[in-house]
Write a protein that holds these residues in place. Structure first.
Motif, PDB file in Angstrom:
ATOM      1  N   GLY A  12       0.813  -1.220   0.000  1.00  0.00           N
ATOM      2  CA  GLY A  12       0.000   0.000   0.000  1.00  0.00           C
ATOM      3  C   GLY A  12       0.839   1.258   0.000  1.00  0.00           C
ATOM      4  N   SER A  14       1.298   3.597  -2.527  1.00  0.00           N
ATOM      5  CA  SER A  14       1.035   4.588  -3.571  1.00  0.00           C
ATOM      6  C   SER A  14       0.729   5.967  -2.980  1.00  0.00           C
ATOM      7  CB  SER A  14      -0.126   4.126  -4.449  1.00  0.00           C
ATOM      8  OG  SER A  14      -1.266   3.868  -3.649  1.00  0.00           O
ATOM      9  N   GLN A  15       0.618   6.064  -1.679  1.00  0.00           N
ATOM     10  CA  GLN A  15       0.315   7.359  -1.039  1.00  0.00           C
ATOM     11  C   GLN A  15       0.548   7.232   0.467  1.00  0.00           C
ATOM     12  OE1 GLN A  15      -3.917   7.703  -2.021  1.00  0.00           O
ATOM     13  NE2 GLN A  15      -4.479   6.940  -0.006  1.00  0.00           N
ATOM     14  N   ILE A  17       1.247   7.043   4.398  1.00  0.00           N
ATOM     15  CA  ILE A  17       2.334   6.513   5.233  1.00  0.00           C
ATOM     16  C   ILE A  17       3.218   5.561   4.426  1.00  0.00           C
ATOM     17  CG2 ILE A  17       2.808   5.021   7.221  1.00  0.00           C
ATOM     18  CD1 ILE A  17       0.272   6.251   8.546  1.00  0.00           C
ATOM     19  N   ARG A  37      -2.954  -0.987  -5.324  1.00  0.00           N
ATOM     20  CA  ARG A  37      -4.111  -1.771  -5.764  1.00  0.00           C
ATOM     21  C   ARG A  37      -4.817  -1.092  -6.918  1.00  0.00           C
ATOM     22  NH1 ARG A  37      -9.842  -1.826  -3.461  1.00  0.00           N
ATOM     23  NH2 ARG A  37      -9.010   0.147  -2.761  1.00  0.00           N
ATOM     24  N   ASP A  73      -4.116  -6.794  -4.948  1.00  0.00           N
ATOM     25  CA  ASP A  73      -5.165  -6.539  -3.962  1.00  0.00           C
ATOM     26  C   ASP A  73      -4.852  -7.400  -2.746  1.00  0.00           C
ATOM     27  OD1 ASP A  73      -7.354  -6.364  -2.383  1.00  0.00           O
ATOM     28  OD2 ASP A  73      -8.819  -6.737  -3.970  1.00  0.00           O
ATOM     29  N   LEU A  74      -4.540  -6.751  -1.647  1.00  0.00           N
ATOM     30  CA  LEU A  74      -4.113  -7.507  -0.467  1.00  0.00           C
ATOM     31  C   LEU A  74      -5.276  -8.182   0.253  1.00  0.00           C
ATOM     32  CD1 LEU A  74      -1.249  -5.272   0.853  1.00  0.00           C
ATOM     33  CD2 LEU A  74      -1.192  -7.204  -0.681  1.00  0.00           C
ATOM     34  N   ASN A 100       1.810  -2.417   5.472  1.00  0.00           N
ATOM     35  CA  ASN A 100       1.258  -1.074   5.700  1.00  0.00           C
ATOM     36  C   ASN A 100      -0.177  -0.908   5.211  1.00  0.00           C
ATOM     37  OD1 ASN A 100       1.374   2.041   5.893  1.00  0.00           O
ATOM     38  ND2 ASN A 100       0.970   1.649   3.724  1.00  0.00           N
ATOM     39  N   SER A 152       0.276  -0.814  12.530  1.00  0.00           N
ATOM     40  CA  SER A 152      -0.941  -1.045  13.304  1.00  0.00           C
ATOM     41  C   SER A 152      -1.636   0.295  13.524  1.00  0.00           C
ATOM     42  CB  SER A 152      -0.555  -1.732  14.617  1.00  0.00           C
ATOM     43  OG  SER A 152      -1.669  -1.911  15.423  1.00  0.00           O
ATOM     44  N   TYR A 166     -12.365  -2.204  12.166  1.00  0.00           N
ATOM     45  CA  TYR A 166     -10.983  -1.689  12.147  1.00  0.00           C
ATOM     46  C   TYR A 166     -10.272  -2.039  13.460  1.00  0.00           C
ATOM     47  CZ  TYR A 166      -7.208   1.768  11.496  1.00  0.00           C
ATOM     48  OH  TYR A 166      -5.982   2.389  11.359  1.00  0.00           O
ATOM     49  N   LYS A 170      -6.895  -4.363  14.039  1.00  0.00           N
ATOM     50  CA  LYS A 170      -5.633  -3.882  14.638  1.00  0.00           C
ATOM     51  C   LYS A 170      -5.367  -4.590  15.977  1.00  0.00           C
ATOM     52  CE  LYS A 170      -4.731  -0.916  11.292  1.00  0.00           C
ATOM     53  NZ  LYS A 170      -3.686  -1.144  10.299  1.00  0.00           N
ATOM     54  N   GLY A 197      -0.807   7.439  15.621  1.00  0.00           N
ATOM     55  CA  GLY A 197      -1.993   8.123  16.136  1.00  0.00           C
ATOM     56  C   GLY A 197      -2.715   8.758  14.961  1.00  0.00           C
ATOM     57  N   ILE A 199      -2.319  10.766  11.712  1.00  0.00           N
ATOM     58  CA  ILE A 199      -1.298  11.160  10.733  1.00  0.00           C
ATOM     59  C   ILE A 199      -1.997  11.838   9.549  1.00  0.00           C
ATOM     60  CG2 ILE A 199       0.676  10.352   9.362  1.00  0.00           C
ATOM     61  CD1 ILE A 199       0.951   9.693  12.372  1.00  0.00           C
ATOM     62  N   THR A 201      -2.833  12.054   6.273  1.00  0.00           N
ATOM     63  CA  THR A 201      -2.823  11.275   5.028  1.00  0.00           C
ATOM     64  C   THR A 201      -4.251  11.247   4.464  1.00  0.00           C
ATOM     65  OG1 THR A 201      -3.442   9.142   5.966  1.00  0.00           O
ATOM     66  CG2 THR A 201      -1.093   9.703   6.053  1.00  0.00           C
ATOM     67  N   PRO A 202      -4.399  10.743   3.225  1.00  0.00           N
ATOM     68  CA  PRO A 202      -5.736  10.702   2.620  1.00  0.00           C
ATOM     69  C   PRO A 202      -6.775   9.913   3.434  1.00  0.00           C
ATOM     70  CG  PRO A 202      -4.063  10.393   0.942  1.00  0.00           C
ATOM     71  CD  PRO A 202      -3.346  10.394   2.257  1.00  0.00           C
ATOM     72  N   ASN A 204      -7.529  10.276   6.296  1.00  0.00           N
ATOM     73  CA  ASN A 204      -8.155  11.230   7.214  1.00  0.00           C
ATOM     74  C   ASN A 204      -8.731  12.450   6.514  1.00  0.00           C
ATOM     75  OD1 ASN A 204      -7.735   9.866   9.674  1.00  0.00           O
ATOM     76  ND2 ASN A 204      -5.589  10.485   9.694  1.00  0.00           N
TER      77      ASN A 204
HETATM   78  P1  NAD Z   1      -4.072   5.833   3.029  1.00  0.00           P
HETATM   79  O1  NAD Z   1      -5.505   5.595   2.781  1.00  0.00           O
HETATM   80  O2  NAD Z   1      -3.486   7.142   2.657  1.00  0.00           O
HETATM   81  O3  NAD Z   1      -3.187   4.691   2.373  1.00  0.00           O
HETATM   82  C1  NAD Z   1      -3.548   3.338   2.463  1.00  0.00           C
HETATM   83  C2  NAD Z   1      -2.788   2.569   1.444  1.00  0.00           C
HETATM   84  O4  NAD Z   1      -3.224   1.216   1.450  1.00  0.00           O
HETATM   85  C3  NAD Z   1      -3.002   3.102   0.034  1.00  0.00           C
HETATM   86  O5  NAD Z   1      -1.769   3.139  -0.643  1.00  0.00           O
HETATM   87  C4  NAD Z   1      -3.954   2.077  -0.583  1.00  0.00           C
HETATM   88  O6  NAD Z   1      -3.796   1.966  -1.971  1.00  0.00           O
HETATM   89  C5  NAD Z   1      -3.503   0.817   0.124  1.00  0.00           C
HETATM   90  N1  NAD Z   1      -4.532  -0.212   0.073  1.00  0.00           N
HETATM   91  C6  NAD Z   1      -5.789  -0.155   0.561  1.00  0.00           C
HETATM   92  N2  NAD Z   1      -6.438  -1.290   0.257  1.00  0.00           N
HETATM   93  C7  NAD Z   1      -5.569  -2.075  -0.423  1.00  0.00           C
HETATM   94  C8  NAD Z   1      -5.654  -3.363  -0.993  1.00  0.00           C
HETATM   95  N3  NAD Z   1      -6.794  -4.081  -0.956  1.00  0.00           N
HETATM   96  N4  NAD Z   1      -4.558  -3.861  -1.604  1.00  0.00           N
HETATM   97  C9  NAD Z   1      -3.417  -3.147  -1.677  1.00  0.00           C
HETATM   98  N5  NAD Z   1      -3.279  -1.919  -1.155  1.00  0.00           N
HETATM   99  C10 NAD Z   1      -4.349  -1.391  -0.534  1.00  0.00           C
HETATM  100  O7  NAD Z   1      -3.858   5.577   4.568  1.00  0.00           O
HETATM  101  P2  NAD Z   1      -2.579   5.773   5.503  1.00  0.00           P
HETATM  102  O8  NAD Z   1      -2.946   6.739   6.531  1.00  0.00           O
HETATM  103  O9  NAD Z   1      -1.342   5.981   4.729  1.00  0.00           O
HETATM  104  O10 NAD Z   1      -2.599   4.327   6.203  1.00  0.00           O
HETATM  105  C11 NAD Z   1      -1.549   3.395   6.117  1.00  0.00           C
HETATM  106  C12 NAD Z   1      -1.640   2.458   7.302  1.00  0.00           C
HETATM  107  O11 NAD Z   1      -1.505   3.216   8.502  1.00  0.00           O
HETATM  108  C13 NAD Z   1      -2.970   1.715   7.411  1.00  0.00           C
HETATM  109  O12 NAD Z   1      -2.739   0.386   7.821  1.00  0.00           O
HETATM  110  C14 NAD Z   1      -3.708   2.477   8.510  1.00  0.00           C
HETATM  111  O13 NAD Z   1      -4.623   1.668   9.203  1.00  0.00           O
HETATM  112  C15 NAD Z   1      -2.545   2.884   9.384  1.00  0.00           C
HETATM  113  N6  NAD Z   1      -2.852   4.024  10.255  1.00  0.00           N
HETATM  114  C16 NAD Z   1      -3.048   5.274   9.749  1.00  0.00           C
HETATM  115  C17 NAD Z   1      -3.331   6.318  10.613  1.00  0.00           C
HETATM  116  C18 NAD Z   1      -3.552   7.727  10.126  1.00  0.00           C
HETATM  117  O14 NAD Z   1      -3.945   8.588  10.935  1.00  0.00           O
HETATM  118  N7  NAD Z   1      -3.308   8.048   8.869  1.00  0.00           N
HETATM  119  C19 NAD Z   1      -3.416   6.088  11.981  1.00  0.00           C
HETATM  120  C20 NAD Z   1      -3.221   4.807  12.459  1.00  0.00           C
HETATM  121  C21 NAD Z   1      -2.931   3.779  11.594  1.00  0.00           C
END
Ligand code: NAD
Length: 265
Positions: A12, A14-15, A17, A37, A73-74, A100, A152, A166, A170, A197, A199, A201-202, A204
């Motif tokens: 994951g 492409s954007q 974290i 994906r 697709d994970l 991730n 996580s 969710y 986790k 906590g 972050i 990112t998209p 949110n």
């Molecule tokens: P995001 O939505 O910006 O990115 C999620 C990534 O996962 C994307 O690149 C998306 O393409 C990929 N993805 C989703 N479904 C997929 C699938 N079926 N197959 C392959 N790839 C897939 O979110 P993020 O904030 O970057 O989140 C990354 C991780 O951090 C996640 O596990 C999320 O639960 C965790 N997290 C994020 C936050 C936050 O505040 N942003 C907080 C706690 C945990």
């Protein structure tokens, strides 16, 4: 650079974290596999940024290019296995797996559909389970150590009303990591969780566009700001390096102190 000669797959990426982790690991010298994906433009953007870090090294010209993107697709175990196999075929080995990719779905518990439950659990837990299993099989076959880092969430511990699936995913990830730390320790394979906590990112986007909710959240964060992908990525790069060889089975929070100060809005 602490990861020179290592190969890392970041799911994951492409954007958000995941992209931040890719860039940080590449900066530390690792060869990276970028997975996406449904967002090839994002994966391409990540790839271009990796190439920029690697200087003149371009995939088409360079036999040992610093980046490779794979669509998978994970939520599908078949695709998860293919993703790991293809990564190994491309770079000849895999040393670091960063699980991730993750999704969340908002709904009161009594309205959660089976489809939404499956979507969340398949990506956040089943995909992680079988990606890690396939990676461990590769390490066993090649008799090498390795590192698994799971992204996580504070919600492996902290309730998150309206996001029950969710939290289940986790929370499951927490026990997955503890269990495998024991089971894989003798093989020289470590596994740890990084738990962000809030972050920026998209995932949110809604929150970021709601000044009232955002303001209330910021009041809960002792360090007074949202986290950035690089805040998470710097901890991942440490855990992926030999500096963390004696660390396994733990969760590390990257939350500006949110967990100890959380009040439900
Ligand atoms: P995001 O939505 O910006 O990115 C999620 C990534 O996962 C994307 O690149 C998306 O393409 C990929 N993805 C989703 N479904 C997929 C699938 N079926 N197959 C392959 N790839 C897939 O979110 P993020 O904030 O970057 O989140 C990354 C991780 O951090 C996640 O596990 C999320 O639960 C965790 N997290 C994020 C936050 C936050 O505040 N942003 C907080 C706690 C945990």
């Amino acid at each position: 650079m602490s990861l020179e000669g290592k190969v890392a797959l970041i799911t994951g990426s492409s954007q958000g974290i995941g992209q931040g982790i890719v860039l940080r690991l590449a900066q530390e010298g690792a060869d990276v596999v970028i997975n996406y994906r449904s967002h090839p433009e994002g994966a391409e953007e990540t790839l271009e940024k990796v190439k920029a870090i690697g200087g003149k090294c371009y995939m088409a010209e360079c036999p040992h290019s610093r980046g490779h993107t794979i669509q998978a697709d994970l939520g599908s175990v078949v695709m998860v296995r293919e993703l790991i196999t293809e990564s190994i075929e491309h770079f000849g080995k895999l040393d670091i797996l960063v699980n991730n990719a993750g999704i969340e779905k908002h709904a009161p518990f009594w309205e959660v559909t089976e489809a939404d439950y499956d979507a969340v659990l398949n990506v956040n837990l089943k995909g992680v389970f079988f990606a890690t299993q396939t990676f461990v099989q590769h390490l066993l076959a090649t008799k090498r150590p390795g590192k698994v880092i799971n992204i996580s969430s504070v919600h492996e511990d902290l309730p998150f009303p309206n996001f029950a699936a969710y939290c289940v995913s986790k929370g499951g990830m927490k026990m997955f990591t503890r269990n495998l730390a024991v089971e894989l320790g003798a093989l020289g394979i470590t596994i740890n969780n990084v738990a962000p906590g809030a972050i920026e990112t998209p995932i949110n986007t809604k929150l970021l566009n709601d000044p009232e909710k955002l303001g209330a959240l910021l009041k809960n964060i002792p360090l007074g700001r949202l986290g950035q992908p690089q805040d998470v990525a710097s901890l991942v790069s440490f855990l992926a390096s030999s500096n963390a060889d004696y660390i396994t089975g733990s969760t590390f929070f990257v939350d500006g102190g949110l967990l100890w100060n959380y009040q439900e809005q």
